[in-house]
Design a protein around this motif. Structure first.
Motif, PDB file in Angstrom:
ATOM      1  N   GLU A  64       0.834  -1.198   0.000  1.00 44.27           N
ATOM      2  CA  GLU A  64       0.000   0.000   0.000  1.00 44.27           C
ATOM      3  C   GLU A  64       0.867   1.245   0.000  1.00 44.27           C
ATOM      4  O   GLU A  64       2.027   1.199   0.407  1.00 44.27           O
ATOM      5  CB  GLU A  64      -0.894   0.033   1.239  1.00 44.27           C
ATOM      6  N   PHE A  94       0.449   0.150  -9.724  1.00 45.77           N
ATOM      7  CA  PHE A  94      -0.161  -1.154  -9.932  1.00 45.77           C
ATOM      8  C   PHE A  94       0.620  -2.014 -10.923  1.00 45.77           C
ATOM      9  O   PHE A  94       0.324  -3.192 -11.095  1.00 45.77           O
ATOM     10  CB  PHE A  94      -1.612  -0.999 -10.372  1.00 45.77           C
ATOM     11  N   GLY A  98       3.869  -2.986  -7.974  1.00 44.75           N
ATOM     12  CA  GLY A  98       3.076  -4.116  -7.498  1.00 44.75           C
ATOM     13  C   GLY A  98       2.214  -3.820  -6.282  1.00 44.75           C
ATOM     14  O   GLY A  98       1.916  -4.725  -5.494  1.00 44.75           O
ATOM     15  N   ARG A 100      -1.123  -3.143  -4.061  1.00 42.32           N
ATOM     16  CA  ARG A 100      -2.496  -3.675  -4.087  1.00 42.32           C
ATOM     17  C   ARG A 100      -3.532  -2.605  -3.771  1.00 42.32           C
ATOM     18  O   ARG A 100      -4.693  -2.714  -4.150  1.00 42.32           O
ATOM     19  CB  ARG A 100      -2.636  -4.815  -3.078  1.00 42.32           C
ATOM     20  N   ARG A 101      -3.098  -1.579  -3.028  1.00 38.44           N
ATOM     21  CA  ARG A 101      -4.032  -0.527  -2.597  1.00 38.44           C
ATOM     22  C   ARG A 101      -3.276   0.789  -2.527  1.00 38.44           C
ATOM     23  O   ARG A 101      -2.156   0.844  -2.026  1.00 38.44           O
ATOM     24  CB  ARG A 101      -4.607  -0.852  -1.224  1.00 38.44           C
ATOM     25  N   CYS A 147      -6.062  -2.452  -6.472  1.00 43.99           N
ATOM     26  CA  CYS A 147      -5.540  -3.012  -7.718  1.00 43.99           C
ATOM     27  C   CYS A 147      -6.660  -3.751  -8.436  1.00 43.99           C
ATOM     28  O   CYS A 147      -7.447  -4.468  -7.827  1.00 43.99           O
ATOM     29  CB  CYS A 147      -4.394  -3.968  -7.417  1.00 43.99           C
ATOM     30  N   GLY A 148      -6.761  -3.539  -9.724  1.00 43.63           N
ATOM     31  CA  GLY A 148      -7.810  -4.177 -10.514  1.00 43.63           C
ATOM     32  C   GLY A 148      -9.081  -3.360 -10.567  1.00 43.63           C
ATOM     33  O   GLY A 148     -10.015  -3.709 -11.267  1.00 43.63           O
ATOM     34  N   VAL A 150      -9.027  -0.009 -11.267  1.00 47.38           N
ATOM     35  CA  VAL A 150      -8.685   1.246 -11.920  1.00 47.38           C
ATOM     36  C   VAL A 150      -9.695   1.557 -13.011  1.00 47.38           C
ATOM     37  O   VAL A 150      -9.953   0.754 -13.889  1.00 47.38           O
ATOM     38  CB  VAL A 150      -7.262   1.192 -12.531  1.00 47.38           C
TER      39      VAL A 150
END
Length: 158
Positions: A64, A94, A98, A100-101, A147-148, A150
Motif C-alpha cells: 500500500e 499497480f 506491485g 495492491r491498494r 488493484c484491478g 482502476v
C-alpha cells in the motif's frame, strides 16, 4: 522560488509565502533529507521542459502507499497536469511497484483535489480527522483505489 511566491499554491499546501531564497533552499534541503529513503518513489512533473510540480508515493509498505501530487504553478491548475501525473503514478503503482491498494487524503474544501481523485478512479471511503487548509482547520476526506479497480472517469464531451 516561483512556487514560494505563488500565494495560491502556498495557501493550498501549507507553505509560508514570501520566504527568502536562503529560507526556501533550507526548507528544500530539509525536505529532501527527510525523504531521502522515499526519493525512489518521487517523480518530478515537467511541462514544456520546466519543473512545475511533483508526485510521490508516501508510506510505501505492505503493498500500500499514499499518493501525493503538488502542482507548484497555480496557473496550471485545472489544465490536466495533475490528472496526467496521477494516471502515470497509478500505472507505476499497480504495475512495476506491485501495490495492491493506494490511498489519498484531501482537505474537504479543496474542490480541485477532490475532483482529481475522483477522475483518477479513487473512491471516497471516509471523512476522518482534520488538517489545516488555507489557514483553517478542516475535515479530511480519505480516498482509496484497489488493484484491478482502476477506472478513469472522463468529463462529458472528452
Amino acid at each position: 522560488m516561483r512556487w514560494s511566491r505563488d500565494r495560491a499554491f502556498c495557501q493550498a499546501n501549507g507553505w509560508t509565502p514570501e520566504l527568502s531564497a536562503q529560507q526556501v533552499r533550507d526548507w528544500w534541503r530539509e525536505w529532501w533529507r527527510e525523504r531521502r529513503e522515499q526519493a525512489k518513489y518521487l517523480r518530478m512533473i515537467e511541462v514544456d521542459g520546466g519543473l512545475v510540480g511533483y508526485a510521490e508515493w508516501q508510506d510505501v509498505q505492505g503493498g500500500e502507499a499514499e499518493l501525493g501530487i503538488a502542482i507548484g504553478d497555480s496557473g496550471l491548475w485545472g489544465q490536466g497536469v495533475g490528472t496526467q501525473a496521477g494516471k502515470q503514478m497509478l500505472a507505476w503503482a499497480f504495475g512495476e511497484l506491485g501495490l495492491r491498494r493506494v490511498w489519498a487524503e484531501v482537505h474537504e474544501p479543496n474542490a480541485r483535489s477532490l475532483a482529481l481523485m475522483r477522475r483518477l478512479g479513487l473512491r471516497e471511503v471516509s471523512k476522518n480527522g482534520t488538517g489545516e487548509y488555507q489557514g483553517a482547520v478542516v475535515p479530511m476526506v480519505q480516498f482509496e483505489l484497489l488493484c484491478g479497480k482502476v477506472r478513469i472517469n472522463r468529463p462529458a464531451g472528452e
